[in-house]
Design an enzyme around this catalytic site. Structure first.
Site, PDB file in Angstrom:
ATOM      1  N   LYS A  13       0.832  -1.212   0.000  1.00 20.83           N
ATOM      2  CA  LYS A  13       0.000   0.000   0.000  1.00 20.83           C
ATOM      3  C   LYS A  13       0.866   1.262   0.000  1.00 20.83           C
ATOM      4  O   LYS A  13       0.615   2.184  -0.766  1.00 20.83           O
ATOM      5  CB  LYS A  13      -0.898   0.045   1.248  1.00 20.83           C
ATOM      6  CG  LYS A  13      -1.899  -1.076   1.338  1.00 20.83           C
ATOM      7  CD  LYS A  13      -2.869  -0.860   2.503  1.00 20.83           C
ATOM      8  CE  LYS A  13      -2.215  -0.838   3.868  1.00 20.83           C
ATOM      9  NZ  LYS A  13      -1.613  -2.118   4.309  1.00 20.83           N
ATOM     10  N   ARG A  88      -9.249   0.823   9.351  1.00 18.97           N
ATOM     11  CA  ARG A  88      -8.806  -0.537   9.645  1.00 18.97           C
ATOM     12  C   ARG A  88      -9.852  -1.312  10.417  1.00 18.97           C
ATOM     13  O   ARG A  88      -9.644  -2.491  10.708  1.00 18.97           O
ATOM     14  CB  ARG A  88      -7.539  -0.464  10.476  1.00 18.97           C
ATOM     15  CG  ARG A  88      -6.261  -0.432   9.593  1.00 18.97           C
ATOM     16  CD  ARG A  88      -5.240  -1.025  10.352  1.00 18.97           C
ATOM     17  NE  ARG A  88      -3.932  -1.377  10.155  1.00 18.97           N
ATOM     18  CZ  ARG A  88      -2.887  -0.718   9.736  1.00 18.97           C
ATOM     19  NH1 ARG A  88      -3.000   0.471   9.273  1.00 18.97           N
ATOM     20  NH2 ARG A  88      -1.714  -1.244   9.750  1.00 18.97           N
ATOM     21  N   ARG A 127      11.861  -6.382   5.059  1.00 14.90           N
ATOM     22  CA  ARG A 127      11.708  -4.941   4.873  1.00 14.90           C
ATOM     23  C   ARG A 127      12.700  -4.184   5.762  1.00 14.90           C
ATOM     24  O   ARG A 127      12.886  -4.527   6.926  1.00 14.90           O
ATOM     25  CB  ARG A 127      10.277  -4.586   5.276  1.00 14.90           C
ATOM     26  CG  ARG A 127       9.723  -3.381   4.627  1.00 14.90           C
ATOM     27  CD  ARG A 127       8.242  -3.502   4.492  1.00 14.90           C
ATOM     28  NE  ARG A 127       7.553  -3.248   5.764  1.00 14.90           N
ATOM     29  CZ  ARG A 127       6.271  -2.867   5.819  1.00 14.90           C
ATOM     30  NH1 ARG A 127       5.585  -2.709   4.703  1.00 14.90           N
ATOM     31  NH2 ARG A 127       5.689  -2.674   6.962  1.00 14.90           N
ATOM     32  N   ARG A 160      11.904  -2.276  11.265  1.00 15.90           N
ATOM     33  CA  ARG A 160      10.859  -1.781  12.170  1.00 15.90           C
ATOM     34  C   ARG A 160      10.568  -2.851  13.212  1.00 15.90           C
ATOM     35  O   ARG A 160      10.501  -4.036  12.889  1.00 15.90           O
ATOM     36  CB  ARG A 160       9.568  -1.517  11.370  1.00 15.90           C
ATOM     37  CG  ARG A 160       9.511  -0.144  10.777  1.00 15.90           C
ATOM     38  CD  ARG A 160       8.374   0.013   9.794  1.00 15.90           C
ATOM     39  NE  ARG A 160       7.068  -0.462  10.268  1.00 15.90           N
ATOM     40  CZ  ARG A 160       5.946  -0.363   9.533  1.00 15.90           C
ATOM     41  NH1 ARG A 160       5.986   0.188   8.331  1.00 15.90           N
ATOM     42  NH2 ARG A 160       4.808  -0.795   9.996  1.00 15.90           N
ATOM     43  N   ARG A 171       0.050  -9.126  13.488  1.00 13.40           N
ATOM     44  CA  ARG A 171      -0.565  -8.088  12.650  1.00 13.40           C
ATOM     45  C   ARG A 171      -1.469  -8.711  11.585  1.00 13.40           C
ATOM     46  O   ARG A 171      -2.521  -8.168  11.245  1.00 13.40           O
ATOM     47  CB  ARG A 171       0.516  -7.228  11.982  1.00 13.40           C
ATOM     48  CG  ARG A 171       1.230  -6.319  12.976  1.00 13.40           C
ATOM     49  CD  ARG A 171       2.484  -5.736  12.386  1.00 13.40           C
ATOM     50  NE  ARG A 171       2.241  -4.780  11.334  1.00 13.40           N
ATOM     51  CZ  ARG A 171       3.136  -4.454  10.393  1.00 13.40           C
ATOM     52  NH1 ARG A 171       4.329  -5.037  10.379  1.00 13.40           N
ATOM     53  NH2 ARG A 171       2.848  -3.568   9.482  1.00 13.40           N
TER      54      ARG A 171
HETATM   55  P1  AMP Z   1       1.101   0.558   9.162  1.00 11.03           P
HETATM   56  O1  AMP Z   1       2.345   1.315   8.860  1.00 11.03           O
HETATM   57  O2  AMP Z   1      -0.101   1.062   8.406  1.00 11.03           O
HETATM   58  O3  AMP Z   1       1.275  -0.936   9.027  1.00 11.03           O
HETATM   59  O4  AMP Z   1       0.760   0.832  10.708  1.00 11.03           O
HETATM   60  C1  AMP Z   1       1.647   0.470  11.731  1.00 11.03           C
HETATM   61  C2  AMP Z   1       0.902   0.360  13.059  1.00 11.03           C
HETATM   62  O5  AMP Z   1       0.285   1.614  13.385  1.00 11.03           O
HETATM   63  C3  AMP Z   1      -0.245  -0.649  13.079  1.00 11.03           C
HETATM   64  O6  AMP Z   1       0.185  -1.974  13.321  1.00 11.03           O
HETATM   65  C4  AMP Z   1      -1.119  -0.100  14.204  1.00 11.03           C
HETATM   66  O7  AMP Z   1      -0.560  -0.398  15.478  1.00 11.03           O
HETATM   67  C5  AMP Z   1      -0.995   1.404  13.992  1.00 11.03           C
HETATM   68  N1  AMP Z   1      -2.042   1.898  13.061  1.00 11.03           N
HETATM   69  C6  AMP Z   1      -1.853   2.463  11.835  1.00 11.03           C
HETATM   70  N2  AMP Z   1      -3.032   2.796  11.270  1.00 11.03           N
HETATM   71  C7  AMP Z   1      -3.995   2.435  12.165  1.00 11.03           C
HETATM   72  C8  AMP Z   1      -5.426   2.482  12.159  1.00 11.03           C
HETATM   73  N3  AMP Z   1      -6.112   2.975  11.107  1.00 11.03           N
HETATM   74  N4  AMP Z   1      -6.070   2.009  13.252  1.00 11.03           N
HETATM   75  C9  AMP Z   1      -5.417   1.526  14.328  1.00 11.03           C
HETATM   76  N5  AMP Z   1      -4.077   1.420  14.384  1.00 11.03           N
HETATM   77  C10 AMP Z   1      -3.360   1.869  13.313  1.00 11.03           C
END
Ligand code: AMP
Length: 214
Positions: A13, A88, A127, A160, A171
């Site tokens: 994404k 989400r 990654r 990360r 996740r």
């Molecule tokens: P991402 O980079 O989108 O994979 O987000 C990394 C982490 O940020 C996720 O595993 C969640 O802990 C938090 N996070 C990001 N976006 C959201 C969302 N829309 N709702 C809840 N937690 C989020």
């Protein structure tokens, strides 16, 4: 144009969003990026989000909804925006709909990038990210010229915390349980545009552009 990029962690994404930003001239809004920046800066938001993120869990809906509500009202979002990593959960999707409705706006397309789980684990464990400029790499698919060093700024690359295998499994489970129901939600709303997420980044980008133009 107002877009949502939907897909499991590792579906690409972020990468596709960056390309779409260049092509469509609309800002990318990544809740993950906003939260990571808050953690780096040690703000109250970052402090409240960090434990959830390190455990691979979702940050509470109220927190991310507040972030998005403020962000979509910013002037640069007037021509449209691309949401990457939000919504989400179904309550987040409902809240987004309400926020936009109050502004007289709505989502145009939900691009859902589909990738099998085994492939996601390979992609995510490999990654790496630059500490200096945030550029992304992959040890196998997109390695830097010199191992552990960013090609763009010479910064050190790191993994990360939430890209460690155990957290990745958590996740993916969270995605299945809480985010995958949004596929049916947006299909029902007539907004879902499914995209095959295997193959080269350029091929996937071509499929997305095809769907948006179609
Ligand atoms: P991402 O980079 O989108 O994979 O987000 C990394 C982490 O940020 C996720 O595993 C969640 O802990 C938090 N996070 C990001 N976006 C959201 C969302 N829309 N709702 C809840 N937690 C989020």
């Amino acid at each position: 144009m107002r877009l949502i990029l939907l897909g499991p962690p590792g579906a690409g994404k972020g990468t596709q969003a960056t390309r779409l930003v260049d092509k469509c001239g609309i800002p990318q809004i990544s809740t993950g990026e906003i939260l990571r920046a808050a953690v780096r800066e040690g703000t109250p938001l970052g402090k409240s989000a960090k434990d959830f993120m390190d455990a691979g869990k979702l940050v509470p809906d109220s927190v991310v909804i507040g972030i998005i509500e403020e962000r979509v009202k910013a002037a640069d979002c007037a021509p449209g925006f691309m949401l990457d990593g939000f919504p989400r959960t179904v309550p987040q999707a409902d809240a987004l709909k309400d926020v936009l409705a109050k502004m007289g706006l709505k989502i145009d397309h939900v691009v859902s990038i589909e990738v099998p789980n085994e492939e996601l684990v390979i992609r995510l464990t490999g990654r790496r990210m630059c500490k200096g400029c945030g550029a992304g790499y992959h040890v196998k698919f997109d390695p830097p010229k010199s191992a552990g060093v960013c090609d763009k700024c010479g910064g050190a690359l790191f993994q990360r915390d939430d890209d460690k295998e155990e957290t990745i499994r958590a996740r993916l489970k969270v995605y299945e349980d809480q985010t995958a129901p949004l596929i049916a939600y947006y299909r029902q709303a007539g907004l879902l545009r499914p995209i095959e997420g295997m193959g080269g980044m350029g091929d996937i980008f071509g499929r997305i552009v095809g769907v948006l133009n179609g």
